[in-house]
Motif scaffolding. Structure first.
Motif, PDB file in Angstrom:
ATOM      1  N   ARG A  99       0.993  -1.050   0.090  1.00  0.00           N
ATOM      2  CA  ARG A  99       0.098   0.052   0.052  1.00  0.00           C
ATOM      3  C   ARG A  99       0.852   1.324  -0.021  1.00  0.00           C
ATOM      4  NH1 ARG A  99      -4.874   0.563  -1.379  1.00  0.00           N
ATOM      5  NH2 ARG A  99      -5.324   2.003   0.232  1.00  0.00           N
ATOM      6  N   GLY A 100       2.152   1.152   0.284  1.00  0.00           N
ATOM      7  CA  GLY A 100       3.122   2.148   0.142  1.00  0.00           C
ATOM      8  C   GLY A 100       2.962   3.151   1.589  1.00  0.00           C
ATOM      9  N   GLN A 101       2.491   2.171   2.637  1.00  0.00           N
ATOM     10  CA  GLN A 101       2.266   3.089   3.787  1.00  0.00           C
ATOM     11  C   GLN A 101       3.806   2.637   4.626  1.00  0.00           C
ATOM     12  OE1 GLN A 101       0.543   5.202   4.830  1.00  0.00           O
ATOM     13  NE2 GLN A 101      -0.895   4.890   3.132  1.00  0.00           N
ATOM     14  N   ARG A 276       8.484   6.558  -2.552  1.00  0.00           N
ATOM     15  CA  ARG A 276       7.642   7.631  -2.881  1.00  0.00           C
ATOM     16  C   ARG A 276       6.997   8.410  -1.828  1.00  0.00           C
ATOM     17  NH1 ARG A 276       2.323   8.543  -5.076  1.00  0.00           N
ATOM     18  NH2 ARG A 276       2.305  10.552  -6.276  1.00  0.00           N
ATOM     19  N   THR A 277       6.474   7.616  -0.834  1.00  0.00           N
ATOM     20  CA  THR A 277       5.858   8.277   0.132  1.00  0.00           C
ATOM     21  C   THR A 277       6.818   9.023   0.871  1.00  0.00           C
ATOM     22  OG1 THR A 277       4.161   6.479   0.365  1.00  0.00           O
ATOM     23  CG2 THR A 277       4.488   7.980   2.299  1.00  0.00           C
ATOM     24  N   MET A 278       7.971   8.337   1.314  1.00  0.00           N
ATOM     25  CA  MET A 278       8.861   9.050   2.308  1.00  0.00           C
ATOM     26  C   MET A 278       9.446  10.368   1.707  1.00  0.00           C
ATOM     27  SD  MET A 278       8.702   7.359   5.348  1.00  0.00           S
ATOM     28  CE  MET A 278      10.451   8.024   5.898  1.00  0.00           C
ATOM     29  N   SER A 279       9.915  10.248   0.440  1.00  0.00           N
ATOM     30  CA  SER A 279      10.850  11.049  -0.266  1.00  0.00           C
ATOM     31  C   SER A 279       9.919  12.381  -0.878  1.00  0.00           C
ATOM     32  CB  SER A 279      11.631  10.340  -1.455  1.00  0.00           C
ATOM     33  OG  SER A 279      12.388   9.492  -0.815  1.00  0.00           O
ATOM     34  N   VAL A 316      10.461   7.867  13.791  1.00  0.00           N
ATOM     35  CA  VAL A 316      11.720   8.691  14.065  1.00  0.00           C
ATOM     36  C   VAL A 316      11.676   9.575  12.709  1.00  0.00           C
ATOM     37  CG1 VAL A 316      14.157   9.260  14.521  1.00  0.00           C
ATOM     38  CG2 VAL A 316      12.832   7.458  15.763  1.00  0.00           C
ATOM     39  N   SER A 317      12.204   8.743  11.528  1.00  0.00           N
ATOM     40  CA  SER A 317      12.232   9.538  10.283  1.00  0.00           C
ATOM     41  C   SER A 317      11.080  10.513   9.675  1.00  0.00           C
ATOM     42  CB  SER A 317      12.526   8.429   9.348  1.00  0.00           C
ATOM     43  OG  SER A 317      12.706   8.753   8.016  1.00  0.00           O
ATOM     44  N   VAL A 318       9.709   9.925  10.159  1.00  0.00           N
ATOM     45  CA  VAL A 318       8.592  10.600   9.664  1.00  0.00           C
ATOM     46  C   VAL A 318       8.240  12.036  10.515  1.00  0.00           C
ATOM     47  CG1 VAL A 318       6.007  10.679   9.639  1.00  0.00           C
ATOM     48  CG2 VAL A 318       7.192   8.725   8.612  1.00  0.00           C
ATOM     49  N   GLY A 319       8.685  11.522  11.888  1.00  0.00           N
ATOM     50  CA  GLY A 319       8.678  12.725  12.718  1.00  0.00           C
ATOM     51  C   GLY A 319       9.808  13.874  12.295  1.00  0.00           C
ATOM     52  N   ALA A 320      10.906  13.433  11.974  1.00  0.00           N
ATOM     53  CA  ALA A 320      12.004  14.236  11.538  1.00  0.00           C
ATOM     54  C   ALA A 320      11.698  15.068  10.402  1.00  0.00           C
ATOM     55  CB  ALA A 320      13.518  13.430  11.379  1.00  0.00           C
ATOM     56  N   PRO A 335      -3.578  14.962   4.239  1.00  0.00           N
ATOM     57  CA  PRO A 335      -4.230  13.668   4.177  1.00  0.00           C
ATOM     58  C   PRO A 335      -2.990  12.469   4.126  1.00  0.00           C
ATOM     59  CG  PRO A 335      -4.742  15.271   2.512  1.00  0.00           C
ATOM     60  CD  PRO A 335      -3.889  15.928   3.500  1.00  0.00           C
ATOM     61  N   VAL A 336      -1.650  12.585   3.540  1.00  0.00           N
ATOM     62  CA  VAL A 336      -0.763  11.666   3.635  1.00  0.00           C
ATOM     63  C   VAL A 336      -0.312  11.196   5.272  1.00  0.00           C
ATOM     64  CG1 VAL A 336       1.650  11.256   3.018  1.00  0.00           C
ATOM     65  CG2 VAL A 336       0.187  12.186   1.375  1.00  0.00           C
ATOM     66  N   MET A 337      -0.021  12.420   5.960  1.00  0.00           N
ATOM     67  CA  MET A 337       0.306  12.138   7.265  1.00  0.00           C
ATOM     68  C   MET A 337      -0.881  11.341   8.057  1.00  0.00           C
ATOM     69  SD  MET A 337       3.301  12.857   8.206  1.00  0.00           S
ATOM     70  CE  MET A 337       3.034  13.079   9.904  1.00  0.00           C
ATOM     71  N   THR A 338      -2.204  11.804   7.882  1.00  0.00           N
ATOM     72  CA  THR A 338      -3.220  11.138   8.329  1.00  0.00           C
ATOM     73  C   THR A 338      -3.310   9.838   8.115  1.00  0.00           C
ATOM     74  OG1 THR A 338      -4.377  12.856   8.464  1.00  0.00           O
ATOM     75  CG2 THR A 338      -5.804  11.186   8.791  1.00  0.00           C
ATOM     76  N   ALA A 339      -3.129   9.310   6.737  1.00  0.00           N
ATOM     77  CA  ALA A 339      -3.105   8.109   6.371  1.00  0.00           C
ATOM     78  C   ALA A 339      -1.792   7.080   7.217  1.00  0.00           C
ATOM     79  CB  ALA A 339      -2.838   7.802   4.998  1.00  0.00           C
ATOM     80  N   ILE A 340      -0.584   7.963   7.239  1.00  0.00           N
ATOM     81  CA  ILE A 340       0.403   7.069   7.890  1.00  0.00           C
ATOM     82  C   ILE A 340       0.229   6.925   9.020  1.00  0.00           C
ATOM     83  CG2 ILE A 340       2.913   7.602   8.789  1.00  0.00           C
ATOM     84  CD1 ILE A 340       3.360   8.991   5.966  1.00  0.00           C
ATOM     85  N   VAL A 341      -0.212   7.994  10.170  1.00  0.00           N
ATOM     86  CA  VAL A 341      -0.579   7.878  11.433  1.00  0.00           C
ATOM     87  C   VAL A 341      -1.923   6.576  11.609  1.00  0.00           C
ATOM     88  CG1 VAL A 341      -1.523   8.842  13.412  1.00  0.00           C
ATOM     89  CG2 VAL A 341       0.114  10.069  11.907  1.00  0.00           C
TER      90      VAL A 341
END
Length: 363
Positions: A99-101, A276-279, A316-320, A335-341
């Motif tokens: 899912r790319g999450q 793609r999600t992270m970068s 850690v990486s997403v928070g940074a 929306p992307v951050m909501t899906a990740i959380v």
């Protein structure tokens, strides 16, 4: 069944590589200082180095993830327990990678251990140990990572902007005076030129060595990305290799090598969607912000790995990345951050469900 356990653990390691390997170098690729395959290759090499080093540097995590602190030691030592935990966590991480999450393999393992533990011993599961030793560090680290990245990013942006303005080289060229009919009259005093390497070479000038400021920035990005990948390999490998202990099929070194190679293959084959999600999707990355996020992540994950704390590189990486984006006014894609959380919230119960179903199926 012992062979099945080895294959299931390697499957978990491969899904971990697909979901996690690129997270360390997301700052390199996201700031476009390197291409996808160059970034992934660097992540693969440094992650494997961390995996092999875990044999000597992260024994505390190897002990922590046998499950003995959560359920009675005799239950944790049983082959069906380890098989169900590995399978439940592996399925959870594989679905997230598809899912790319970017989720936490640690969370998936903790969830699977909880579900299998409830099926095996019911209320005897020590949830107090689970909350203090596992969940607290996992929940705290993304919040902790925001602040240092937020504070570092403005200073590092100024530093990288200055580096971009610096000339690539300095050179000297002799000034030549020419008469009206094109004859050279005399050579004047040398004139200093600062510019790109191509500009110096085009006039046949003699280059004068100077530090390459842009190269230093790129080097720091690679160094921080490699440090994150190394620390992630150091932190994740013993968690996965611990599941092989019930059968003692491989010693510590062989287990770390097998898990590390499976992580490498999984990353090469399946990292694209999470990359793609992270970068690209969380926030817009520039060189200074990427450097702040990379340094913050490498420091926190590296410290936790050497201390035996089961932190999540993902959190850690997403928070940074979020802290870096907020400091620049770019913010984060909500929306992307909501899906990740949301994916983080459901990782533990989904892992528990798959783990419990597998343990029930194994009988």
């Amino acid at each position: 069944m012992e062979t099945l356990l080895v294959l299931t653990v390697l499957f978990l390691a491969a899904t971990n590589g697909a979901n996690d390997n690129f997270k360390g170098v997301a700052v390199v690729y996201g700031s476009r200082r390197a291409g996808y395959w160059t970034s992934l290759g660097w992540a693969s090499i440094t992650t494997l180095a961390g995996s092999l080093s875990s044999v000597f540097l992260a024994r505390a995590l190897l002990k922590a993830f046998t499950g003995a602190g959560l359920v009675p030691a005799e239950v944790a030592a049983q082959l069906p327990f380890a098989l169900a935990v590995a399978g439940g966590a592996g399925i959870t991480v594989a679905l997230a990678a598809w899912r790319g999450q970017p989720i936490s393999t640690t969370h998936a393992l903790v969830g699977a251990m909880s579900g299998v533990g409830l099926m095996a011993v019911g209320p005897a599961v020590k949830f107090g140990t689970l909350g203090y030793s596992f969940l607290l560090p996992l929940l705290a680290t993304p919040v902790i990572a925001v602040l240092p990245a937020y504070l570092l990013a403005p200073w590092l942006r100024r530093l990288t902007a200055r580096a971009e303005r610096e000339p690539e080289c300095e050179c000297t060229v002799s000034a030549v005076q020419v008469s009206a009919d094109g004859l050279m009259l005399r050579t004047g005093m040398p004139v200093a030129i600062a510019g790109t390497v191509a500009e110096c070479e085009s006039v046949g000038a003699r280059r004068v060595w100077r530090p390459d400021a842009r190269g230093v920035v790129d080097g720091l990005l690679y160094l921080s990305g490699g440090a994150v990948s190394f620390a992630r390999g150091l932190n994740d490998t013993p968690k996965i290799a611990a599941l092989l202990l019930p059968i003692a099929a491989l010693d510590d070194s062989a287990s770390a090598l097998a898990v590390g190679l499976a992580m490498l293959v999984g990353g090469l084959l399946g990292a694209a969607r999470v990359a793609r999600t992270m970068s690209d999707r969380i926030t817009r990355l520039d060189a200074g912000g990427a450097l702040a996020a990379g340094l913050t992540t490498s420091l926190l994950v590296g410290t936790a790995s050497f201390s035996g704390l089961p932190v999540s590189t993902t959190h850690v990486s997403v928070g940074a990345l979020a802290g870096s984006g907020i400091s620049n006014g770019a913010g984060v894609d909500r929306p992307v951050m909501t899906a990740i959380v949301l994916s983080w919230v459901i990782t533990v119960p989904v892992g528990a469900m798959f783990g419990a179903l597998l343990y029930w199926w194994l009988g």
